[in-house]
Design a protein around this motif. Structure first.
Motif, PDB file in Angstrom:
ATOM      1  N   LEU A   1       0.751  -1.174   0.003  1.00  0.00           N
ATOM      2  CA  LEU A   1      -0.088  -0.198  -0.014  1.00  0.00           C
ATOM      3  C   LEU A   1       0.975   1.369  -0.101  1.00  0.00           C
ATOM      4  N   GLU A   2       1.839   1.329   0.620  1.00  0.00           N
ATOM      5  CA  GLU A   2       2.763   2.412   0.755  1.00  0.00           C
ATOM      6  C   GLU A   2       3.582   2.756  -0.528  1.00  0.00           C
ATOM      7  N   ARG A   3       4.053   1.587  -1.158  1.00  0.00           N
ATOM      8  CA  ARG A   3       4.498   1.665  -2.529  1.00  0.00           C
ATOM      9  C   ARG A   3       3.607   2.246  -3.437  1.00  0.00           C
ATOM     10  N   MET A   4       2.369   1.661  -3.393  1.00  0.00           N
ATOM     11  CA  MET A   4       1.340   2.181  -4.234  1.00  0.00           C
ATOM     12  C   MET A   4       1.363   3.836  -4.200  1.00  0.00           C
ATOM     13  N   ARG A   5       1.236   4.051  -3.004  1.00  0.00           N
ATOM     14  CA  ARG A   5       1.227   5.592  -2.710  1.00  0.00           C
ATOM     15  C   ARG A   5       2.246   6.511  -3.080  1.00  0.00           C
ATOM     16  N   ASP A   6       3.421   5.954  -2.890  1.00  0.00           N
ATOM     17  CA  ASP A   6       4.623   6.453  -3.417  1.00  0.00           C
ATOM     18  C   ASP A   6       4.797   6.612  -4.842  1.00  0.00           C
ATOM     19  N   LYS A   7       4.399   5.559  -5.549  1.00  0.00           N
ATOM     20  CA  LYS A   7       4.542   5.471  -7.067  1.00  0.00           C
ATOM     21  C   LYS A   7       3.182   6.035  -7.824  1.00  0.00           C
ATOM     22  N   GLN A   8       2.187   6.238  -6.991  1.00  0.00           N
ATOM     23  CA  GLN A   8       1.042   6.730  -7.667  1.00  0.00           C
ATOM     24  C   GLN A   8       0.427   5.749  -8.630  1.00  0.00           C
ATOM     25  N   ILE A   9       0.360   4.708  -8.190  1.00  0.00           N
ATOM     26  CA  ILE A   9      -0.521   3.565  -8.965  1.00  0.00           C
ATOM     27  C   ILE A   9      -1.562   2.914  -8.169  1.00  0.00           C
ATOM     28  N   ARG A  10      -2.651   2.549  -8.825  1.00  0.00           N
ATOM     29  CA  ARG A  10      -3.916   1.931  -8.262  1.00  0.00           C
ATOM     30  C   ARG A  10      -3.784   0.424  -8.241  1.00  0.00           C
ATOM     31  N   ARG A  11      -3.013  -0.272  -8.840  1.00  0.00           N
ATOM     32  CA  ARG A  11      -2.969  -1.723  -8.975  1.00  0.00           C
ATOM     33  C   ARG A  11      -1.586  -1.917  -9.339  1.00  0.00           C
ATOM     34  N   VAL A  12      -1.078  -3.391  -8.806  1.00  0.00           N
ATOM     35  CA  VAL A  12       0.103  -3.749  -8.918  1.00  0.00           C
ATOM     36  C   VAL A  12       0.225  -5.445  -9.131  1.00  0.00           C
ATOM     37  N   ILE A  13       0.920  -5.708 -10.247  1.00  0.00           N
ATOM     38  CA  ILE A  13       0.964  -6.980 -10.583  1.00  0.00           C
ATOM     39  C   ILE A  13       1.612  -7.808  -9.231  1.00  0.00           C
ATOM     40  N   VAL A  14       1.137  -9.090  -9.005  1.00  0.00           N
ATOM     41  CA  VAL A  14       1.587 -10.084  -8.055  1.00  0.00           C
ATOM     42  C   VAL A  14       2.440 -11.022  -8.640  1.00  0.00           C
ATOM     43  N   VAL A  15       3.623 -11.315  -8.319  1.00  0.00           N
ATOM     44  CA  VAL A  15       4.209 -12.443  -8.648  1.00  0.00           C
ATOM     45  C   VAL A  15       4.749 -13.356  -7.498  1.00  0.00           C
TER      46      VAL A  15
END
Length: 144
Positions: free
Chosen positions: A91-105
């Motif tokens: 969640l913190e990375r999403m805020r810092d990078k200004q992204i709403r979704r992240v791929i999960v590997v």
């Protein structure tokens, strides 16, 4: 104990091949009712294509969606997280990078899911989600 992304992510993510056309990507988005699609060559994630990418990087430039390949409009080098990462950290990375979704590997970098800000809303405090949304929603500089 901190929750892990694998507990909240969406599994069985539909993907698109980089050699498919933008029309095929748009049709898949329409039928699935989604805006983003991971771009994969087999199990390897190459990037992401969104409905916005199709419009801004192709249609607005007069490119034919029937012949233009996904690889020509996708965003390469996307953010990803591991399935065993902590929800708070992602969640913190999403805020810092200004992204709403992240791929999960997984740790072998094989696609196993996708996580969106909405998936995290029930997993962390409303305050943390609010802060993340505020960071994500900050205006960025226009490309001129």
């Amino acid at each position: 104990m901190a929750r892990k992304i694998q507990e909240v992510m969406t599994r069985d993510v539909e993907v698109i091949n980089p050699n498919d056309t933008l029309r095929e990507a748009a049709e898949k988005m329409r039928s699935l009712n989604v805006g983003p699609l991971p771009v994969c060559d087999g199990q390897r994630v190459l990037g992401m294509i969104t409905d916005r990418d199709i419009v801004v990087r192709a249609i607005a430039l007069g490119r034919d969606p029937n012949t233009t390949q996904v690889a020509d409009a996708m965003s390469p080098g996307i953010e990803y997280c591991f399935d065993d990462d902590d929800v708070d950290d992602v969640l913190e990375r999403m805020r810092d990078k200004q992204i709403r979704r992240v791929i999960v590997v997984d740790r072998n970098k094989k696609l196993v899911g996708i996580v969106a800000i909405g998936d995290l809303s029930g997993e962390v405090s409303e305050h943390k989600v609010g802060e993340a949304l505020e960071g994500i929603s900050e205006p960025s500089s226009p490309n001129i």
